[in-house]
Design a protein around this motif. Structure first.
Motif, PDB file in Angstrom:
ATOM      1  N   PHE A 201       0.678  -1.291  -0.239  1.00 55.38           N
ATOM      2  CA  PHE A 201      -0.205  -0.267   0.037  1.00 55.38           C
ATOM      3  C   PHE A 201       0.888   1.242  -0.138  1.00 55.38           C
ATOM      4  CE2 PHE A 201       0.822  -0.613   4.394  1.00 55.38           C
ATOM      5  CZ  PHE A 201       1.373   0.703   4.712  1.00 55.38           C
ATOM      6  N   GLU A 202       0.372   2.474  -0.422  1.00 55.77           N
ATOM      7  CA  GLU A 202       0.906   3.378  -0.792  1.00 55.77           C
ATOM      8  C   GLU A 202       0.259   4.662   0.256  1.00 55.77           C
ATOM      9  OE1 GLU A 202       3.057   6.916  -3.452  1.00 55.77           O
ATOM     10  OE2 GLU A 202       2.764   4.343  -4.418  1.00 55.77           O
ATOM     11  N   VAL A 203       0.954   5.890   1.242  1.00 59.16           N
ATOM     12  CA  VAL A 203       0.240   6.542   1.863  1.00 59.16           C
ATOM     13  C   VAL A 203       1.138   7.528   1.541  1.00 59.16           C
ATOM     14  CG1 VAL A 203      -0.650   7.457   4.137  1.00 59.16           C
ATOM     15  CG2 VAL A 203      -0.450   5.033   3.188  1.00 59.16           C
ATOM     16  N   GLU A 204       0.915   9.039   1.197  1.00 55.95           N
ATOM     17  CA  GLU A 204       1.226   9.730   0.097  1.00 55.95           C
ATOM     18  C   GLU A 204       2.999  10.095   0.610  1.00 55.95           C
ATOM     19  OE1 GLU A 204      -0.117  14.098   1.968  1.00 55.95           O
ATOM     20  OE2 GLU A 204      -1.575  12.528   3.170  1.00 55.95           O
ATOM     21  N   GLY A 205       3.506   8.829  -0.489  1.00 50.91           N
ATOM     22  CA  GLY A 205       4.951   8.730  -0.855  1.00 50.91           C
ATOM     23  C   GLY A 205       5.846   7.124   0.360  1.00 50.91           C
ATOM     24  N   VAL A 206       5.022   7.334   0.801  1.00 43.59           N
ATOM     25  CA  VAL A 206       5.502   5.890   1.484  1.00 43.59           C
ATOM     26  C   VAL A 206       4.938   4.484   1.273  1.00 43.59           C
ATOM     27  CG1 VAL A 206       5.371   5.362   4.225  1.00 43.59           C
ATOM     28  CG2 VAL A 206       5.092   7.103   4.514  1.00 43.59           C
ATOM     29  N   VAL A 207       5.503   4.123   0.959  1.00 41.24           N
ATOM     30  CA  VAL A 207       4.797   2.600  -0.182  1.00 41.24           C
ATOM     31  C   VAL A 207       5.990   0.747   1.233  1.00 41.24           C
ATOM     32  CG1 VAL A 207       5.821   1.048  -1.558  1.00 41.24           C
ATOM     33  CG2 VAL A 207       5.795   3.354  -2.187  1.00 41.24           C
ATOM     34  N   ILE A 208       5.042   0.565   1.342  1.00 39.37           N
ATOM     35  CA  ILE A 208       5.430  -0.467   2.412  1.00 39.37           C
ATOM     36  C   ILE A 208       4.835  -1.339   2.146  1.00 39.37           C
ATOM     37  CG2 ILE A 208       4.200  -1.778   4.640  1.00 39.37           C
ATOM     38  CD1 ILE A 208       5.668   0.895   5.087  1.00 39.37           C
ATOM     39  N   ALA A 209       5.682  -2.881   1.757  1.00 42.94           N
ATOM     40  CA  ALA A 209       5.277  -3.849   1.199  1.00 42.94           C
ATOM     41  C   ALA A 209       5.234  -4.572   1.692  1.00 42.94           C
ATOM     42  CB  ALA A 209       5.803  -4.065  -0.294  1.00 42.94           C
ATOM     43  N   VAL A 210       4.765  -6.147   2.091  1.00 41.88           N
ATOM     44  CA  VAL A 210       4.590  -7.760   2.680  1.00 41.88           C
ATOM     45  C   VAL A 210       4.686  -8.848   2.470  1.00 41.88           C
ATOM     46  CG1 VAL A 210       3.755  -8.356   4.455  1.00 41.88           C
ATOM     47  CG2 VAL A 210       4.281  -5.787   4.847  1.00 41.88           C
ATOM     48  N   SER A 211       5.753  -9.811   2.231  1.00 44.80           N
ATOM     49  CA  SER A 211       5.993 -10.768   1.845  1.00 44.80           C
ATOM     50  C   SER A 211       6.169 -11.673   2.721  1.00 44.80           C
ATOM     51  CB  SER A 211       6.841 -10.857   0.682  1.00 44.80           C
ATOM     52  OG  SER A 211       6.943 -12.142   0.221  1.00 44.80           O
ATOM     53  N   THR A 212       5.283 -13.008   2.758  1.00 44.96           N
ATOM     54  CA  THR A 212       5.997 -14.566   3.646  1.00 44.96           C
ATOM     55  C   THR A 212       6.734 -15.047   2.824  1.00 44.96           C
ATOM     56  OG1 THR A 212       3.715 -15.317   3.108  1.00 44.96           O
ATOM     57  CG2 THR A 212       3.590 -13.759   4.783  1.00 44.96           C
ATOM     58  N   LEU A 213       6.754 -15.072   1.538  1.00 45.18           N
ATOM     59  CA  LEU A 213       7.861 -15.680   0.155  1.00 45.18           C
ATOM     60  C   LEU A 213       6.451 -16.875   0.479  1.00 45.18           C
ATOM     61  CD1 LEU A 213      11.252 -15.646   1.317  1.00 45.18           C
ATOM     62  CD2 LEU A 213      10.245 -14.253  -0.245  1.00 45.18           C
ATOM     63  N   GLY A 214       5.537 -16.697  -0.145  1.00 46.37           N
ATOM     64  CA  GLY A 214       4.055 -16.879  -0.942  1.00 46.37           C
ATOM     65  C   GLY A 214       3.819 -18.209   0.314  1.00 46.37           C
ATOM     66  N   LYS A 215       4.088 -18.076   1.050  1.00 49.47           N
ATOM     67  CA  LYS A 215       3.779 -19.334   2.915  1.00 49.47           C
ATOM     68  C   LYS A 215       2.181 -19.345   3.268  1.00 49.47           C
ATOM     69  CE  LYS A 215       8.086 -19.498   4.376  1.00 49.47           C
ATOM     70  NZ  LYS A 215       9.043 -19.086   3.840  1.00 49.47           N
ATOM     71  N   SER A 216       2.056 -17.556   3.385  1.00 46.91           N
ATOM     72  CA  SER A 216       0.730 -17.006   3.393  1.00 46.91           C
ATOM     73  C   SER A 216       0.300 -16.015   2.575  1.00 46.91           C
ATOM     74  CB  SER A 216       0.477 -17.307   4.793  1.00 46.91           C
ATOM     75  OG  SER A 216      -0.721 -16.681   5.951  1.00 46.91           O
ATOM     76  N   PRO A 217      -0.092 -15.855   1.645  1.00 41.45           N
ATOM     77  CA  PRO A 217      -0.804 -14.542   1.140  1.00 41.45           C
ATOM     78  C   PRO A 217      -1.362 -13.862   2.678  1.00 41.45           C
ATOM     79  CG  PRO A 217      -0.543 -15.627  -0.220  1.00 41.45           C
ATOM     80  CD  PRO A 217      -0.397 -16.542   1.054  1.00 41.45           C
ATOM     81  N   ALA A 218      -3.203 -14.089   2.976  1.00 42.06           N
ATOM     82  CA  ALA A 218      -3.106 -14.438   4.271  1.00 42.06           C
ATOM     83  C   ALA A 218      -2.715 -13.442   4.891  1.00 42.06           C
ATOM     84  CB  ALA A 218      -4.732 -15.238   4.979  1.00 42.06           C
ATOM     85  N   LEU A 219      -2.007 -13.957   5.295  1.00 43.82           N
ATOM     86  CA  LEU A 219      -1.242 -12.866   6.920  1.00 43.82           C
ATOM     87  C   LEU A 219       0.243 -11.989   6.543  1.00 43.82           C
ATOM     88  CD1 LEU A 219       0.275 -13.625   9.661  1.00 43.82           C
ATOM     89  CD2 LEU A 219       1.776 -14.496   8.920  1.00 43.82           C
ATOM     90  N   ALA A 220       0.664 -11.957   5.454  1.00 45.60           N
ATOM     91  CA  ALA A 220       0.527 -10.855   4.400  1.00 45.60           C
ATOM     92  C   ALA A 220      -0.176 -10.423   4.542  1.00 45.60           C
ATOM     93  CB  ALA A 220       1.396 -11.303   3.191  1.00 45.60           C
TER      94      ALA A 220
END
Length: 224
Positions: free
Chosen positions: A132-151
């Motif tokens: 997601f992005e909030v006014e120039g702050v970009v955050i990305a989260v990955s569990t490397l495919g183990k649990s997209p729901a948790l990400a």
């Protein structure tokens, strides 16, 4: 060749465990080819469109939403022999079909042609994380495919931590960086100054225009 469809959430998917580099990629005007017309393709297409890429989707069937999106649609059943020609003129390839054999062929040919490839059923060259992005702050989260729901859950938790003050400070840091580039030639010194501004009480407690005035004065002092 079976038609391409939606990947079942109930199907067991084996993911490779490997070290990957988090990176933010500029895909503006890049040509993206997505194989498969299901919900996974729809989500990926939306992300690439948001990043100003040019998206083409090839499949026998499409979700109703895909047909409404600003993408180029090729309605056909793909044969393995056609894959080299189909992907030739694209920059990034996504294999989002429900058929592992077809995804294997797409990935193999993409690699032969030196193209980045993403698969919906296992890790390949890159992952599209929950972001997601909030006014120039970009955050990305990955569990490397183990649990997209948790990400996605972690992403929502992090989103709540970003405050208006953080966004204001980001704008002030950007402003200060531009001033410093013209006034302080040494990169290491610029880094120290920017770090000190982050914890400056006077700046944090002023509105943005007043804070900019304080930043200008402080930078002039650093020059002296």
């Amino acid at each position: 060749m079976p038609s391409m469809g939606i990947i079942s959430r109930k199907s067991p998917i084996a993911f490779m465990v490997q070290k990957m580099l988090p990176i933010i990629l500029n895909v503006k005007d890049k040509k993206i080819l997505i194989f498969g017309g299901g919900e996974v393709s729809e989500r990926r297409a939306r992300k690439f469109l948001d990043a100003k890429a040019k998206v083409t989707i090839i499949s026998k069937d499409f979700t109703p939403q895909l047909k409404k999106m600003n993408v180029n649609i090729i309605e056909k059943e793909v044969k393995k022999s056609e894959i080299p020609k189909l992907i030739k003129n694209y920059d990034i390839i996504l294999a989002c079909t429900s058929h592992e054999e077809l995804n294997n062929s797409i990935e193999e040919e993409a690699r032969k042609q030196g193209k980045l490839v993403n698969r919906a059923d296992k890790i390949s060259d890159f992952i599209i994380p929950a972001s997601f992005e909030v006014e120039g702050v970009v955050i990305a989260v990955s569990t490397l495919g183990k649990s997209p729901a948790l990400a996605k859950l972690i992403k929502r938790r992090i989103a709540k931590l970003i405050t208006k003050e953080d966004v204001k400070m980001l704008k002030l840091q950007e402003y200060a960086r531009e001033l410093l580039k013209n006034k302080i030639p040494e990169q290491r010194k610029r880094k120290e100054i920017l770090k000190s501004l982050l914890s400056d009480y006077d700046i944090a407690n002023k509105d943005i225009e007043e804070a900019k005035k304080i930043i200008r004065r402080k930078i002039e002092c650093f020059r002296e």
